[in-house]
Design a protein around this motif. Structure first.
Motif, short mmCIF file in Angstrom:
data_model
loop_
_atom_site.label_atom_id
_atom_site.label_comp_id
_atom_site.label_asym_id
_atom_site.label_seq_id
_atom_site.Cartn_x
_atom_site.Cartn_y
_atom_site.Cartn_z
N VAL A 92 -3.62 -4.23 -7.09
CA VAL A 92 -4.03 -2.96 -7.68
C VAL A 92 -5.37 -2.82 -7.50
N ASN A 93 -6.23 -3.83 -8.11
CA ASN A 93 -7.87 -3.90 -7.91
C ASN A 93 -8.13 -3.94 -6.51
N SER A 94 -7.40 -4.41 -5.48
CA SER A 94 -7.90 -4.26 -4.14
C SER A 94 -7.38 -2.90 -3.57
N ALA A 95 -6.45 -2.37 -3.89
CA ALA A 95 -6.03 -1.23 -3.38
C ALA A 95 -7.10 -0.05 -3.79
N LEU A 96 -7.28 -0.12 -5.09
CA LEU A 96 -8.12 1.16 -5.74
C LEU A 96 -9.49 0.86 -5.10
N ARG A 97 -9.96 -0.35 -4.98
CA ARG A 97 -11.29 -0.51 -4.36
C ARG A 97 -11.43 -0.26 -2.71
N ALA A 98 -10.28 -0.52 -2.08
CA ALA A 98 -10.44 -0.45 -0.73
C ALA A 98 -10.26 0.86 -0.11
N HIS A 99 -9.51 1.82 -0.76
CA HIS A 99 -9.10 2.85 -0.38
C HIS A 99 -10.02 3.98 -0.82
N PRO A 100 -10.44 4.87 0.10
CA PRO A 100 -11.50 6.03 -0.30
C PRO A 100 -10.73 7.15 -0.95
N GLY A 101 -9.41 7.08 -1.05
CA GLY A 101 -8.76 8.34 -1.62
C GLY A 101 -8.51 9.44 -0.59
N PRO A 102 -7.76 10.61 -1.15
CA PRO A 102 -7.42 10.69 -2.52
C PRO A 102 -6.04 10.15 -2.82
N PHE A 103 -5.68 10.06 -4.11
CA PHE A 103 -4.48 9.42 -4.71
C PHE A 103 -3.91 10.55 -5.17
N PRO A 104 -2.70 11.15 -4.41
CA PRO A 104 -1.70 12.05 -4.99
C PRO A 104 -0.88 11.59 -6.05
N PHE A 105 -0.41 10.29 -6.18
CA PHE A 105 0.38 9.63 -7.00
C PHE A 105 0.17 8.14 -7.36
N VAL A 106 -0.09 7.78 -8.58
CA VAL A 106 -0.27 6.38 -8.97
C VAL A 106 0.53 5.94 -10.03
N SER A 107 1.27 4.93 -9.92
CA SER A 107 2.17 4.52 -11.05
C SER A 107 2.15 3.11 -11.41
N LEU A 108 1.37 2.74 -12.67
CA LEU A 108 1.07 1.43 -12.92
C LEU A 108 2.05 1.22 -13.97
N SER A 109 3.01 0.24 -13.79
CA SER A 109 4.08 -0.07 -15.02
C SER A 109 4.23 -1.49 -15.15
N CYS A 110 3.37 -2.48 -14.59
CA CYS A 110 3.68 -3.75 -14.68
C CYS A 110 2.73 -4.68 -15.49
N GLY A 111 1.70 -3.80 -15.76
CA GLY A 111 0.53 -4.71 -16.41
C GLY A 111 0.87 -4.92 -18.01
N PHE A 112 0.25 -6.21 -18.44
CA PHE A 112 0.14 -6.65 -19.68
C PHE A 112 -1.39 -6.80 -20.09
N MET A 113 -1.78 -5.69 -20.84
CA MET A 113 -3.37 -5.64 -21.28
C MET A 113 -2.99 -5.70 -22.70
#
Length: 530
Positions: free
Chosen positions: A147-168
Motif C-alpha cells: 500500500v505504501n508503494s502504490a500510494l507513493r508511486a501513483h500520481p492519482g486520481p484514486f476513485p476508490f481505496v479500500s484498506l481493511s487488512c491493517g493492524f494499527m
C-alpha cells in the motif's frame, strides 16, 4: 423423506440473507482471531465486514494479450486508443495494473496515467480469496508495504481505496504511517474510502486531522478508530462533497457527530454501527435523507431539524431495553421508520412523550410515515398496551412489519376485547394494505392482534405470517386459531392471510442490510413486499 419448500413460501427471500458463517465469501468476513473478540465485537465486526462496499475491480481479470484466435499471434489490444486502454487498466487490481508496464513499450506509461482503484486485500495471496490475516504478522506487514508503494508511486486520481487488512496501534510509528497515507490520499483526490483498523479492543488509534483534507471524498467508511478530535480542527474544515458516511466501532463524542453533520453540506446517508460509547445523536441536517443505527448503544436519537430525511432505521440497538429515546421533531418527509420497540423505546413526537392512552392530536402524529416496523414481546402486556398508542402516531401507514420476540416470562393475556375497547386506530381502518408478522408463535396476545387487524382493516390486501419450521407446542390449538382467523369476518371482504416458513437456522427474526437501507431505489428495506 426429504422435501423441498418452494422459495415462494420461505423467508427471507433468496439473496437477502446476511450471514457471516463459513458459507460467506472470505471478503465478507472479518477473519480475526476469535480468541481476541467478545460476542459483541464479533457481531459488530461480522455485520460491518459483510456490508463493506464491493470494489469496482475484479481480482480475477486476465492480463494476457491473447491472440484473437489460437496460433494467430496478433496483439490486437495494444492497438486500441490510449483512453480505452486506461479504462481497461483502471479496472484491474493495483498490482496487476502496475504489471501491464512490462507487456510492451506501448503499455509502459498507461498505469500511471489511469485512475487507480486500490484494494489492499488484492495484495494478499490469491487476491484475498483465503481471507484477511487473523493477526499481525508477515502477511499484514507485506500488505502495508505494498500500500505504501502504490500510494507513493501513483500520481492519482484514486476513485476508490479500500484498506481493511491493517493492524494499527496508538504508537508513534503507526501515527506516522497514517499521516503519510492521508497526505497521499488528500493530494491525489480519493473519492471513495473504506478504512478499517483491526485492533482489539475496537477503537484505539485516533484518526489524524488530515482526514478533513480529503476534499474530494463522496463516500467514507470508517471502522474501529478513534475519531478526529474535532475541537482541534481549523475553522472551515469540512467534507464539501461527502454524500455517504458509515461509522463502525468508532469512538467519538456527541459534539463530533454534530460537527460532522454541520461540516457535510451534501451528506445524504449516515450509518452508525456498534458505536463504542453511548451517544446522544442530534440529527440536524438540511441534506440528510437516511439515518441508520445498527447494533448501537444510544441514549437518544433526536431528529431535530431534518427536512430532507426520508428513512430512519434502528436495528438491534443494544440498550433499547434500558429506555433509549427516539425523538421526532422536524422531519416532514419521513416515510420509512423502524424497528421501534413499544415499551422499550421512549417515543417522543414534538414535545410529547407517547404513553399508553396518549390522546392523538396533530402535534403527536407523523403523517408522512407510510412504512413502519416494530419489535415487541407479545407476552409482555406493558409492551402490547403501548402498541395502539404507537400506531396512532402514524396515521398513514400502509405497510406494517411486526417482529414478535420471545419473552422469558409472560405477564398476562390480552384478548380481542382489549383491542375492541381501545377504540379505532386510523391507520388500521383506512390505510393499512399489508401486514407482515414475523416469528408468529400462536400465542393468545398475537392472535388477538391479528384478529383485530382482520376485522378492522378495510383496505388490507395481504397479511403474511412467518413461522419457524418446527413442531408447535400445541398443534391442535394453533390449528384452531388459524381456522378462526381464516374464517373471521374480514373487513376487507375476504381472507387475506398467507403463510411463510423461516429458513432453517435463521428464524423468523429480522435481517438487515445497510446497502438496502440507504438505496433510495430499493423500497423494501424490511423485506415486507414478499
Amino acid at each position: 423423506m426429504a422435501f423441498t419448500i418452494p422459495a415462494a413460501f420461505v423467508w427471507p427471500p433468496p439473496g437477502n440473507i446476511l450471514s457471516t458463517d463459513g458459507t460467506t465469501p472470505a471478503a465478507m468476513r472479518h477473519g480475526l482471531d476469535p480468541a481476541t473478540l467478545n460476542v459483541y465485537m464479533n457481531t459488530v465486526l461480522g455485520f460491518l465486514y459483510a456490508n463493506l462496499p464491493t470494489p469496482p475491480v475484479s481480482h480475477a481479470a486476465a492480463l494476457s494479450c491473447a491472440a484473437a484466435e489460437e496460433g494467430e499471434g496478433i496483439d490486437r489490444i495494444s492497438g486500441l486508443p490510449d483512453e480505452l486502454l486506461r479504462r481497461i487498466v483502471a479496472r484491474l487490481p493495483a498490482k496487476d495494473g502496475a504489471r501491464t508496464a512490462a507487456l510492451s513499450t506501448r503499455w509502459r506509461g498507461l498505469w500511471r496515467s489511469a485512475p487507480l482503484v486500490l484494494v489492499d486485500t488484492h495484495f494478499l495471496p490469491r487476491g484475498g480469496a483465503e481471507g484477511r490475516p487473523p493477526r499481525p504478522g508477515p502477511a499484514s506487514r507485506a500488505v502495508r508495504r505494498a500500500v505504501n508503494s502504490a500510494l507513493r508511486a501513483h500520481p492519482g486520481p484514486f476513485p476508490f481505496v479500500s484498506l481493511s487488512c491493517g493492524f494499527m496501534k496508538a504508537v508513534d510509528t503507526d501515527r506516522a504511517v497514517l499521516a503519510r497515507w492521508f497526505q497521499h490520499l488528500a493530494t491525489k483526490g480519493v473519492e471513495e474510502l473504506v478504512f478499517v483498523n483491526r485492533p482489539s479492543p475496537l477503537a484505539g488509534l485516533r484518526l489524524p486531522a488530515a482526514l478533513f483534507s480529503c476534499a474530494c471524498l463522496r463516500r467514507l467508511y470508517l471502522v474501529a478508530w478513534r475519531f478526529v478530535d474535532t475541537a482541534t480542527l481549523p475553522r472551515g474544515a469540512s467534507f464539501p462533497n461527502l454524500q455517504e458516511l458509515v461509522l463502525g466501532g468508532v469512538a467519538m463524542e456527541d459534539h463530533d457527530l454534530d460537527f460532522l453533520l454541520d461540516a457535510s453540506p451534501v451528506l445524504e446517508t449516515l450509518a452508525i454501527v456498534g458505536n463504542v460509547k453511548k451517544m446522544h445523536a442530534r440529527l440536524a441536517s438540511q441534506s440528510l435523507r437516511c439515518a441508520q443505527f445498527c447494533l448501537a448503544t444510544h441514549e437518544e436519537v433526536a431528529v431535530v431539524d431534518a427536512p430532507s430525511l426520508e428513512r430512519l432505521f434502528f436495528w438491534r440497538c443494544l440498550n433499547q431495553r434500558c429506555g433509549g429515546r427516539v425523538k421526532i421533531g422536524c422531519a416532514p418527509r419521513l416515510s420509512m421508520l423502524g424497528y421501534l420497540e413499544p415499551g422499550a423505546h421512549t417515543l417522543e413526537i414534538g414535545n410529547t412523550v407517547i404513553k399508553s392512552g396518549t390522546r392523538t392530536s396533530p402535534k403527536t402524529t407523523v403523517p408522512s410515515v407510510q412504512m413502519l416496523a416494530l419489535h415487541l414481546h407479545f407476552k409482555v402486556c406493558s409492551e402490547v398496551k403501548m402498541l395502539p398508542s404507537f400506531l396512532r402516531c402514524f396515521p398513514n401507514v400502509e405497510t406494517l412489519c411486526i417482529q414478535s420476540e420471545e419473552a422469558k416470562e409472560a405477564s398476562g393475556k390480552l384478548n380481542l376485547k382489549f383491542w375492541q375497547e381501545n377504540g379505532p386506530i386510523n391507520c388500521v381502518q383506512t390505510q393499512l394494505k399489508r401486514l407482515v408478522f414475523r416469528e408468529f408463535h400462536g400465542e393468545e396476545n398475537e392472535f388477538a392482534f391479528l384478529m383485530f387487524i382482520a376485522e378492522n382493516a378495510l383496505v388490507l390486501e395481504k397479511m403474511v405470517l412467518v413461522m419457524e419450521l418446527r413442531m408447535p407446542s400445541a398443534p391442535e390449538d394453533l390449528a384452531a386459531k388459524m381456522k378462526a382467523l381464516e374464517t373471521a369476518k374480514w373487513a376487507s371482504g375476504s381472507n387475506k392471510a398467507g403463510y411463510m416458513l423461516s429458513r432453517p437456522g435463521i428464524g423468523g427474526g429480522s435481517a438487515w442490510c445497510l446497502k438496502a437501507g440507504s438505496d433510495f431505489m430499493h423500497n423494501d428495506p424490511f423485506l415486507c413486499l414478499v
